[in-house]
Design an enzyme around this catalytic site. Structure first.
Site, PDB file in Angstrom:
ATOM      1  CB  CYS A 132      38.296  43.038  27.750  1.00 26.94           C
ATOM      2  SG  CYS A 132      38.325  42.749  29.518  1.00 26.94           S
ATOM      3  CG  HIS A 180      38.727  48.661  29.347  1.00 22.59           C
ATOM      4  ND1 HIS A 180      38.335  48.112  28.144  1.00 22.59           N
ATOM      5  CD2 HIS A 180      39.043  47.603  30.157  1.00 22.59           C
ATOM      6  CE1 HIS A 180      38.401  46.786  28.238  1.00 22.59           C
ATOM      7  NE2 HIS A 180      38.839  46.455  29.446  1.00 22.59           N
ATOM      8  CD  GLU A 181      42.014  48.207  32.707  1.00 25.66           C
ATOM      9  OE1 GLU A 181      41.598  47.333  33.482  1.00 25.66           O
ATOM     10  OE2 GLU A 181      42.314  47.974  31.523  1.00 25.66           O
ATOM     11  CG  HIS A 184      37.745  45.463  34.256  1.00 29.07           C
ATOM     12  ND1 HIS A 184      37.091  44.295  33.967  1.00 29.07           N
ATOM     13  CD2 HIS A 184      38.549  45.709  33.196  1.00 29.07           C
ATOM     14  CE1 HIS A 184      37.478  43.851  32.785  1.00 29.07           C
ATOM     15  NE2 HIS A 184      38.370  44.696  32.284  1.00 29.07           N
TER      16      HIS A 184
END
Ligand SMILES: [Zn+2]
Length: 196
Positions: A132, A180-181, A184
């Site tokens: 990241c 993953h995004e 966030h």
């Protein structure tokens, strides 16, 4: 009747106010408008608070600030050599991220506005070497779904429904980038999902 019209006007006014970008967000977007943004890092206390905050949906998708956000995210991702980037990583807690469509031959960058994961595999896999831009100098294996079904609005304002897969870095792992995004914008990081 006049009262109702006035009320509706007020409602509209406040809804649009809510969707507008704040002064501090605009500062990030328009100071050096054609340059990449600074990527927030988990090692910085102030950055970390923003990275750990859940983001808000974009209300008005035909918004020039949103176009500028996408541009800024793109410049930053390319400069940092990432395969995805989310708005909180440049200090903007809004539900927007960019990700590479590795499932397509041309491997284009796609914008996801107000994304949702509507279903996923029962099975979890341990994705190797997640990394990241906001967690400098580290890599780790993270627990991920092997496929996800998602909904989002793309860069053209089109509603998209897609299934993305993920496995290893050597093949198509679009589904992993998306997860993953997506984490966030919910204030989560891959380091919360470590596996061996
Ligand atoms: Zn990240």
């Amino acid at each position: 009747m006049k009262k109702i019209a006035y009320f509706l006007f007020l409602l509209l006014f406040f809804t649009s106010c809510k969707s507008a970008f704040s002064v501090s967000e605009k500062k990030i977007l328009y100071s050096e408008a054609d340059s990449p943004a600074k990527v927030l890092k988990i090692t910085n206390k102030k950055d970390s608070l923003i990275l750990r905050t859940s983001s808000k949906n974009i209300k008005n998708i035909k918004n020039e600030d949103l176009s500028q956000l996408v541009k800024k995210l793109y410049l930053t991702m390319v400069t940092e050599d990432g395969v995805g980037i989310a708005a909180p990583q440049i200090g903007i807690n809004r539900n927007v991220f960019l990700f590479y469509r590795l499932d397509q031959d041309e491997k284009s960058v796609e914008v996801a506005i107000n994304p949702r994961i509507i279903s996923h595999s029962k099975e979890l896999i341990c994705f190797q070497n997640d990394g990241c831009l906001s967690v400098p100098g580290k890599y780790g294996n993270s627990k991920r779904y092997s496929w996800i079904k998602v909904k989002y609005i793309d860069q053209n304002g089109k509603k998209v429904k897609q299934k993305f897969y993920g496995g290893t870095r050597s093949g198509d792992y679009t589904g992993i980038i998306f997860q993953h995004e997506f984490d966030h914008i919910n204030g989560k990081l891959y380091i919360d999902k470590i596996c061996n």
